[in-house]
Write an enzyme that holds these catalytic residues in place. Structure first.
Site, mmCIF file in Angstrom:
data_model
loop_
_atom_site.group_PDB
_atom_site.id
_atom_site.type_symbol
_atom_site.label_atom_id
_atom_site.label_comp_id
_atom_site.label_asym_id
_atom_site.label_seq_id
_atom_site.Cartn_x
_atom_site.Cartn_y
_atom_site.Cartn_z
ATOM 1 N N GLU A 122 38.986 29.908 68.314
ATOM 2 C CA GLU A 122 39.337 30.031 66.730
ATOM 3 C C GLU A 122 39.523 31.177 66.135
ATOM 4 O OE1 GLU A 122 36.055 28.170 64.468
ATOM 5 O OE2 GLU A 122 37.393 28.211 62.691
ATOM 6 N N GLY A 262 28.708 34.201 64.879
ATOM 7 C CA GLY A 262 27.431 33.693 65.266
ATOM 8 C C GLY A 262 27.357 32.331 66.344
ATOM 9 N N ALA A 263 28.414 31.501 66.305
ATOM 10 C CA ALA A 263 28.644 30.639 67.429
ATOM 11 C C ALA A 263 29.948 29.926 67.183
ATOM 12 C CB ALA A 263 27.337 29.593 67.459
ATOM 13 N N GLU A 265 31.814 25.910 67.610
ATOM 14 C CA GLU A 265 31.862 24.668 67.907
ATOM 15 C C GLU A 265 32.583 23.825 68.722
ATOM 16 O OE1 GLU A 265 33.035 26.071 64.780
ATOM 17 O OE2 GLU A 265 34.640 24.848 64.014
ATOM 18 N N ASN A 266 33.159 24.600 69.783
ATOM 19 C CA ASN A 266 34.157 23.977 70.793
ATOM 20 C C ASN A 266 33.573 22.404 71.184
ATOM 21 O OD1 ASN A 266 35.200 26.499 71.219
ATOM 22 N ND2 ASN A 266 33.285 27.035 72.093
ATOM 23 N N HIS A 298 24.468 23.809 62.425
ATOM 24 C CA HIS A 298 25.736 24.048 61.894
ATOM 25 C C HIS A 298 26.786 23.413 63.030
ATOM 26 C CE1 HIS A 298 28.794 26.220 59.568
ATOM 27 N NE2 HIS A 298 29.336 26.419 60.398
ATOM 28 N N GLU A 299 26.809 24.050 64.026
ATOM 29 C CA GLU A 299 27.849 23.711 64.932
ATOM 30 C C GLU A 299 27.706 22.435 65.650
ATOM 31 O OE1 GLU A 299 29.699 26.283 65.249
ATOM 32 O OE2 GLU A 299 28.303 27.814 64.419
ATOM 33 N N GLU A 321 34.298 24.670 56.941
ATOM 34 C CA GLU A 321 33.119 25.559 56.792
ATOM 35 C C GLU A 321 32.173 25.434 55.389
ATOM 36 O OE1 GLU A 321 32.150 26.833 59.290
ATOM 37 O OE2 GLU A 321 33.913 26.957 60.445
HETATM 38 N N1 PHE Z 1 33.953 28.241 63.493
HETATM 39 C C1 PHE Z 1 32.592 29.274 63.720
HETATM 40 C C2 PHE Z 1 31.648 28.456 62.565
HETATM 41 O O1 PHE Z 1 31.536 28.583 61.520
HETATM 42 C C3 PHE Z 1 32.970 30.537 63.409
HETATM 43 C C4 PHE Z 1 33.571 31.230 64.135
HETATM 44 C C5 PHE Z 1 34.928 31.779 63.832
HETATM 45 C C6 PHE Z 1 33.360 31.716 65.479
HETATM 46 C C7 PHE Z 1 35.985 32.416 64.423
HETATM 47 C C8 PHE Z 1 34.255 32.582 66.107
HETATM 48 C C9 PHE Z 1 35.530 32.841 65.613
HETATM 49 O O2 PHE Z 1 30.814 27.786 63.240
HETATM 50 ZN ZN ZN Z 2 31.260 26.704 60.967
#
Ligand code: PHE
Ligand code: ZN
Length: 853
Positions: A122, A262-263, A265-266, A298-299, A321
């Site tokens: 992402e 931070g992390a 969500e794959n 969150h994830e 988000e």
């Molecule tokens: N989508 C992730 C989140 O908010 C954030 C993220 C964006 C991580 C881009 C890595 C790269 O949970």
């Molecule tokens: Zn997110």
């Protein structure tokens, strides 16, 4: 920097092709990785002849169209695309290419964190792995086979469920994964490594059995327990509150040390910055434990708000988000303390988002253009986005909000949608017209609300005037629609009226019948993300009597700000404030909440109210006030400290956390006395406590008050933790935030420390990033602080542009600086934009700050 391309929302067009299935084979070697990508593709726009795939820095080996190898006349390779000429309506495409994950320091696409292969796709990382239609509205079913040396990489993971495995006779093995849910490429993930793991299980409300695994570097398994517990809590909460169940048999989480954010969500395979997974009492603070709980949640919540329903394009980012942050905030509030959580969320919003929103980098939560999409993972899109969802929740009420989210899930499951689609669900099931409310999505800047009160013969009139700032381009913006929670209190503090007003016009009057002039408690719970401008001063009263925990806190903050501002004008310390502070010290309440009430306003909070910012007068006044409070309440502060200091306790329940937080607040305030007694207390706490919370609190005090004691403690700390990079982040942060003389030189020298590594974003953030928030030294009038951070930004940009543009955030205050600092900062920032090879990420932020073009 030469031409930069700006991308506009208005130019959105549907994809001409779509990918039905994507079968990937990764052969992971030490020097390179070979990717074989078999796609079944369908032409959507029948007038279209050529297929354009996104492709960045890829070494193409071969292409096959419906099993026939293509020669070079059939395709065109450009800088960021691969075009296959003359394709049919439905076809199979095989692309074989080579990439170099070992050399990937940008941490996008496939890269190595230590010995672990991992991915970050992402928003646009997938195009660095294999040519693809890399946009969120193209959703395919993925099958992934990983092949690697079995000894070095016994664990091979990808999205979905594990299908099969095999062995090759050269010592390699392979595993195939299949994810039945169609997904955009940004949710694709793979991991390979020699990892330790802990296992958990969860039975969903429809009795589905889910196995969960958290993977980490070997030796850290026992530090994953809190994350696993948090994951189960999140799964349960989403069932209870939103009726959402998990949809695969397996949920994998992998912790890695090198991660830009931070992390992530794959689908079925979250990849985490290890900061948000690993914790035990010896190495993590209470704040770290809370952070893990909220990021894990969150994830997990993204599985429904983000993955099953995703974004049509990246301008819609707040769709997933803002909503998911709102969900994780409510989750944390339900599991811990509602009142503390709300205040922490508002604090974070103001410290980062309000600053952004009053700078030339301000943007709507749904921006209409960008240069680098990576720059839009902002406090505005996330935190302000969450506030917008919270307002919808307030407008609809709990029950209708739930009906509306049910409708949203039911209508758009499996699709890539827009914020408008979300708003449609909210207004149709919620029965609220959100037409005007939509402006929150398209306008930028924080609105102010001027409050005028009149009392006259049994009639109380509240006149509210919205002051809406202009957009960054100078154009006028329109008044907002928002819920404003208020109460009117009588002189004993009793609520004689309690209401949620709907504010929608520029000027609006609300009339109440009351027998005496009431006292107004406004924007309760921070029901709207605005700035209240009041002329009266009932802060002391509200601090004492308001039943709304947020307004009580807010009043303490506002009173503190006004007191400090008066001191900056040369006035005496307002003893009324001192008295109110003393009253809080004496009151019985939840201790975490008390610690928040006792916190003086941050330098940043005061700075935001100044027309022209100069730091010294702010922190000089603040320090003076601190010292005065410490002197006045010394006995009481010592008493609270002693009562709550339990060095042998490492419990993590709310009560123990509250005790630590209030006693550390008291000790920090006492340290303003600069007395040996307090230094000895901090030293004893450092040596005697068994939690990281207590140790870093003590270390920070020692560092800022006693060079001798801090030298000893820091050395001890270093020896004990030098191999634990998460703890070393704390070490670097304490030193980078130090107010002592010579901080810049020490920070520069620390870059050569064995525990430091410029390739690891966490370490850069804790040393350079924290230094850039050290007002005293970053804004030093010799300009050396600015010079250093700009030098680093230029260096790091060559390694990892996303990390570098993160550092640019510290310069967002540019426009508001006093002329001396402004000039110094400009000299340095000019160097950035004239750097020929600067990335578009850094260029976008710095050119906006300097208002170039
Ligand atoms: N989508 C992730 C989140 O908010 C954030 C993220 C964006 C991580 C881009 C890595 C790269 O949970
Ligand atoms: Zn997110």
């Amino acid at each position: 920097m030469s031409k930069v391309e700006t991308i506009y929302l208005k130019d959105y067009k549907k994809s001409e092709f779509t990918v039905k299935t994507c079968d990937l084979v990764f052969e992971l070697f030490e020097e390179h990785t070979q990717v074989t990508n078999l796609m079944s593709i369908i032409k959507v726009d029948k007038n279209c002849k050529n297929l354009v795939l996104n492709s960045v820095d890829l070494e193409l080996i071969e292409i096959y169209l419906n099993d026939a190898k293509l020669d070079e006349s059939r395709y065109v390779i450009e800088k960021e695309t691969l075009t296959v000429l003359d394709v049919g309506d439905e076809f199979k495409l095989i692309i074989i290419n080579k990439i170099y994950p070992q050399l990937n320091s940008e941490l996008e696409g496939l890269y190595k964190s230590g010995n672990i292969f991992c991915t970050q796709n992402e928003p646009e990382g997938f195009r660095r792995i294999t040519p693809y239609i890399d946009r969120p509205d193209v959703m395919a079913v993925f099958k992934t086979t990983l092949v690697a040396n079995k000894e070095r990489y016994p664990i091979l993971l990808s999205n979905g469920n594990r299908e099969s495995n095999f062995r090759l006779d050269d010592g390699r093995h392979g595993i195939t994964w299949f994810d039945p849910h169609p997904k955009p490429s940004y949710l694709f993930a793979l991991v390979a490594g020699d990892l330790g793991v802990i296992e958990g299980k969860f039975i969903t409300k429809s009795k589905k059995y889910v196995r969960m695994y958290i993977y980490t570097d070997k030796g850290n398994e026992s530090k994953c327990k809190h994350a696993m517990k948090s994951l189960k809590e999140a799964m349960k909460w989403d069932e209870d509150v939103y009726g959402r169940e998990y949809d695969l048999d397996l949920y994998n989480i992998v912790a890695v040390d090198s991660f830009n954010m931070g992390a992530m969500e794959n689908k079925g395979l979250n990849i985490f910055n290890s900061t948000y997974v690993l914790a035990d009492e010896d190495t993590a603070t209470d704040a770290n434990f809370m952070g893990i709980q909220s990021v894990i949640a969150h994830e997990y919540f993204h599985n429904w708000t983000g993955n099953r329903i995703t974004c049509r394009d990246w301008f819609q980012l707040t769709l997933k988000e803002g909503l998911t942050v709102f969900r994780d905030q409510c989750f944390s509030a339900d599991l811990n303390s509602k009142e503390v959580q709300r205040i922490e969320d508002v604090k974070a919003l103001r410290e980062r988002q309000f600053v952004e929103d009053s700078s030339p980098t301000a943007h709507p939560i749904q921006p209409n253009s960008y240069i680098a999409i990576n720059n839009f993972y902002t406090a505005t899109v996330y935190e302000k986005g969450a506030e917008i969802i919270r307002m919808i929740y307030t407008l609809l009420g709990e029950e209708k909000y739930r009906k509306a989210t049910d409708l949203y899930f039911q209508t758009f499951d499996g699709q890539a949608v827009r914020t408008d689609d979300f708003l449609w669900a909210m207004s149709s099931a919620g029965g609220v017209d959100l037409k005007q409310f939509e402006r929150w999505y398209h306008q930028s800047g924080t609105p102010k609300l001027k409050v005028d009160e009149k009392f006259d013969g049994g009639k109380y009139t509240l006149t509210l005037t919205q002051i809406v700032p202009n957009a960054v381009d100078g154009s006028a913006q329109k008044p907002y629609f928002f819920p404003l929670k208020i109460a009117l209190l009588d002189e004993s503090g009793k609520e004689i009226e309690k209401k949620t007003l709907i504010v929608s016009k520029e000027i609006e009057e609300f009339v109440f019948k009351t027998s005496a002039k009431p006292i107004l408690s406004i924007n309760r719970d921070f029901s709207a993300p605005i700035i209240i401008e009041q002329t009266h001063n009932n802060y002391a009263f509200l601090m004492k009597h308001d039943k709304n925990s947020f307004v009580k806190y807010e009043s303490a903050q506002s009173f503190g700000v006004e007191t400090i501002e008066a001191m900056m004008r040369g006035e005496e310390i307002d003893e009324e404030f001192v008295k109110s502070y003393g009253h809080i010290l004496d009151s019985e309440m939840d201790l975490s909440y008390k610690a928040l009430l006792l916190e003086l306003p941050s330098v940043l909070a005061i700075m935001q109210r100044e027309e022209v910012v100069d730091f010294e007068p702010i922190y000089e006044a603040k320090e003076k006030l601190q010292k005065h409070l410490a002197l006045t309440f010394k006995e009481k502060l010592l008493e609270i400290y002693t009562q709550n200091h339990k060095p042998a306790s490492k419990e993590l329940d709310a009560k123990s956390i509250g005790e630590r937080s209030v006693k550390n607040r008291c000790l920090k305030l006492l340290s303003a006395l600069e007395s040996d007694e307090v230094i000895m207390m901090a030293n004893a706490q450092y040596n005697g406590s068994i939690t990281m919370t207590d140790r870093v609190a003590a270390l920070d005090i020692l560092e800022n008050s006693s060079p001798e004691f801090s030298a000893v403690a820091l050395e001890h700390f270093y020896k004990k933790y030098k191999d634990d990079t998460l703890v070393m982040n704390k070490y670097f942060s304490i030193l980078a935030a130090s107010h002592r003389d010579g901080t810049l030189d020490r920070v520069m020298a620390l870059q050569n420390d064995d525990a430091y590594n410029e390739l690891v974003p966490n370490l850069v953030r804790s040393l350079i990033g924290v230094f850039a928030r050290n007002y005293k030294h970053f804004h030093a009038k010799d300009g050396l602080g600015y010079r250093f951070v700009v030098d680093k930004m230029i260096d790091i940009d060559k390694i990892n542009p996303q990390m570098a543009s993160g550092l640019a955030g510290a310069f967002k205050i540019y426009e508001k600086l006093n002329s001396v600092n402004k000039k110094l900062m400009k000299t340095e920032l000019d160097r950035v934009v004239s750097e020929p090879s600067i990335s578009k990420n850094v260029y976008e932020i710095v050119s906006k700050i300097l208002k170039i073009d």
